[in-house]
Scaffold this active site. Structure first.
Site, PDB file in Angstrom:
ATOM      1  N   GLU A   1       1.326  -0.190  -4.805  1.00 36.78           N
ATOM      2  CA  GLU A   1       0.453   0.728  -5.120  1.00 36.78           C
ATOM      3  C   GLU A   1       0.840   2.307  -5.303  1.00 36.78           C
ATOM      4  O   GLU A   1       1.410   2.755  -4.195  1.00 36.78           O
ATOM      5  CB  GLU A   1      -0.831   0.488  -4.235  1.00 36.78           C
ATOM      6  CG  GLU A   1      -1.813   1.809  -4.535  1.00 36.78           C
ATOM      7  CD  GLU A   1      -2.338   2.509  -3.406  1.00 36.78           C
ATOM      8  OE1 GLU A   1      -3.412   3.320  -3.587  1.00 36.78           O
ATOM      9  OE2 GLU A   1      -1.638   2.752  -2.528  1.00 36.78           O
TER      10      GLU A   1
ATOM     11  N   ASP B   1       0.788  -1.309   0.088  1.00 38.72           N
ATOM     12  CA  ASP B   1       0.082  -0.030  -0.002  1.00 38.72           C
ATOM     13  C   ASP B   1       0.855   1.379  -0.015  1.00 38.72           C
ATOM     14  O   ASP B   1       2.043   1.430   0.442  1.00 38.72           O
ATOM     15  CB  ASP B   1      -0.833   0.041   1.323  1.00 38.72           C
ATOM     16  CG  ASP B   1      -1.903   0.974   1.470  1.00 38.72           C
ATOM     17  OD1 ASP B   1      -2.761   0.861   0.602  1.00 38.72           O
ATOM     18  OD2 ASP B   1      -1.874   1.703   2.306  1.00 38.72           O
TER      19      ASP B   1
END
Ligand code: ABC
Ligand code: CA
Length: 520
Positions: A248, A224
């Site tokens: 990400e 993330d």
């Protein structure tokens, strides 16, 4: 003696099931939100997405529904973050999505026990499926502002965090230090930014990821908020994980994503996503923009587009059917991840026609669909997975050959990835798109099959094709000899083509061990 040495030999060469980037390249991933995928007892509780509450999905629930996922042809799943999150109602509801870390050393009890997670991992591996876990190291979530740092484990002191300064809109384009050291979230729910410049914190995280991967036999991690941590944090973290890392980096420019492909295995292909989504959202979308951006990424990313995660929906973005209900556009868009260089990812629920818009509406409970497998989009996904496997089984270089755009207009694309030629269009239901591809690379007069509609096409004397589409539908052409059983109606689930070396090795290993045991 012989038995012992055979056994030792077998154990010495036994590979960890852990997946390298190379192992993941041949795979396709089903992304699910643990809380929203399946309940452990098969019940279907009401789940109003707008309430932002836990709805009852668990790791056990996932374990009971592996047939559903594998039946569509996926051999990997990506699940929500697994660690303990802040409890109770915050300004944005409960932490059902798992991104609001409180304690990295404990599991989220809403999702089950350590045994449940181990068991999920084991059941996946029995099926030669991989487990990808989402991890967050950039921040913890604070239900109060200012945060009470004493509630976090192991980061329980203010000095382990960057000062509370929220990242501002402009920072994203002109202040990378602010992006890395400022805070996400807002005053209603700050995401307290961890001081990942501190060497002690770095080593805590490296030890943590290494243990997490081992304890639960995780095969890959989705990371993330990668752009919110300095780039040179990542190589050691990735090494400590020891498995495929896909990050990400939420940005629409290939040039912004590119440096991150040098510090972890790869990134989620957000730059392409930002062209693919609008291209298929309406009949006036621009498909040639996809070609431009993909070519740029093929040139700038460290392994081209080969290890990216390719997607058209996820838990942060509105679903495609919130933008268009035209099923031919939807089917064209869904084909994209399966005909390009990266690893295809399907966000759960797309196959059931879910149409939720922005977060939290795009996080529907899958049980409301009854997990029906006779729906057209489920069948479509099954075909797409089968087509990709058939292509690779006919031509092993399939995964390593970069996709080429032979046609790229606002309304049509011809993507060549031998032995596959994908003909996509956004001209919509009722239209008859035309693709003229003079040098498609087939053999002269070769017989081809469109594995989507299962119609036949013949290459011309130069191996080119000239095809008129039906009802706006995509076509994926392959030599009939390469298409295998994709159009025979038998499906390809569990076909030998999908067996990875790891699986074959497992069988060999089991045989060696049982032979060895028989000597004891
Ligand atoms: C909650 C509520 C939402 C509410 C929000 C304020 O708070 O649920 O309804 O609107 C988790 C939860 C969310 C939750 C957040 C915040 O935490 O899942 O439900 O939202 O509490 C990751 C995850 C995401 C997760 C977090 C936090 C991070 O995938 O699920 O969210 O752990 C930034 C980050 C990105 C992050 C995303 C949510 O926020 O970079 O890592 N995702 C611009 C910025 C991006 C920014 C984005 C959204 O805005 O550049 O960095 O993402 O704020 C393109 C541009 C992009 C631009 C986009 C919008 O447009 O190229 O730069 O992105 O064209
Ligand atoms: Ca940060």
């Amino acid at each position: 003696m012989l038995a012992t040495s055979l056994l030792t030999a077998a154990l010495l060469v036994a590979p960890a099931l852990a997946g390298s980037a190379g192992d993941w390249r041949t795979r396709t991933i089903y992304q699910l939100l643990t809380d929203r995928f399946a309940t452990p007892d098969g019940s279907s509780p009401t789940c109003n997405t707008g309430d932002r509450k836990y709805c009852g999905g668990t790791w056990k629930g996932i374990t009971t529904k592996l047939d559903y996922i594998q039946g569509m042809g996926f051999d990997s799943i990506w699940i929500s973050p697994v660690v303990a999150n802040v409890e109770g109602k915050t300004a944005y509801g409960e932490a059902f999505h798992g991104y609001w870390t409180q304690n990295i050393d404990a599991l989220n009890p809403h999702f089950g026990t350590a045994d449940d997670l181990v068991n999920l991992s084991r059941e996946l591996h029995k099926r030669n499926m991989y487990l990808m876990v989402d991890v967050v190291v950039n921040h913890v979530a604070a239900p109060t502002n200012p945060p009470d740092f004493s509630i976090y484990t192991p980061f329980n002191q203010a000095s382990q965090f960057h000062p509370e300064v929220f990242i501002q809109g402009d920072d994203y384009t002109n202040n990378q230090t602010a992006v890395e050291q400022g805070w996400l979230g807002d005053t209603n729910l700050p995401l307290a930014d961890i001081n990942t410049e501190d060497p002690n914190i770095v080593s805590i995280y490296n030890n943590w990821i290494s243990a997490l991967v081992k304890n639960y036999t995780i095969d890959g991690i989705r990371i993330d908020t990668v752009k919110h941590v300095r780039q040179d944090f990542w190589p050691d973290f990735a090494k400590a994980a020891g498995v495929y890392t896909v990050g990400e980096v939420l940005d629409d420019k290939p040039s912004y994503l590119a440096p991150y492909t040098k510090v972890i295995d790869s990134v989620l292909d957000y730059s392409t996503y930002f062209k693919v989504f609008p291209a298929f959202s309406s009949t006036s979308g621009n498909m040639s923009a996809i070609a431009d951006f993909v070519q740029q990424a093929q040139g700038e990313f460290s392994n081209g587009e080969f290890f990216v995660g390719s997607f058209i929906e996820n838990h942060d973005q509105p679903r495609l059917q919130s933008a268009t209900k035209d099923q031919s556009l939807v089917m064209n868009a869904m084909a994209w991840p399966f005909v390009q260089d990266g690893i295809p990812i399907l966000y759960y629920g797309q196959e059931q026609g879910f149409a939720g818009g922005n977060d939290p509406d795009n996080r529907e409970a899958l049980w409301s669909s009854g997990y029906a497998t006779d729906k057209p989009l489920v069948q479509h996904v099954k075909k797409l997975n089968a087509a990709r496997r058939a292509a690779a089984s006919a031509l092993p270089e399939f995964y390593a050959n970069a996709a080429k755009f032979l046609v790229a207009t606002p309304n049509t694309l011809a993507v060549s990835k031998p032995p596959m030629l994908a003909l996509l269009s956004n001209s919509g239901s009722g239209s008859s798109p035309q693709w003229d591809v003079p040098n498609a690379g087939f053999k002269a007069n070769e017989e081809l099959v469109d594995v989507v509609g299962c119609g036949k096409v013949k290459a011309d004397g130069n191996g080119g094709v000239s095809v008129k589409g039906n009802n706006g539908m995509p076509q994926i052409l392959m030599p009939s000899s390469a298409a295998g059983s994709v159009c025979s109606g038998s499906g390809t689930q569990g076909s030998s083509a999908s067996r990875s070396p790891v699986h074959v090795f497992g069988v060999v290993l089991a045989t060696v061990v049982s032979v060895a045991m028989s000597f004891l």
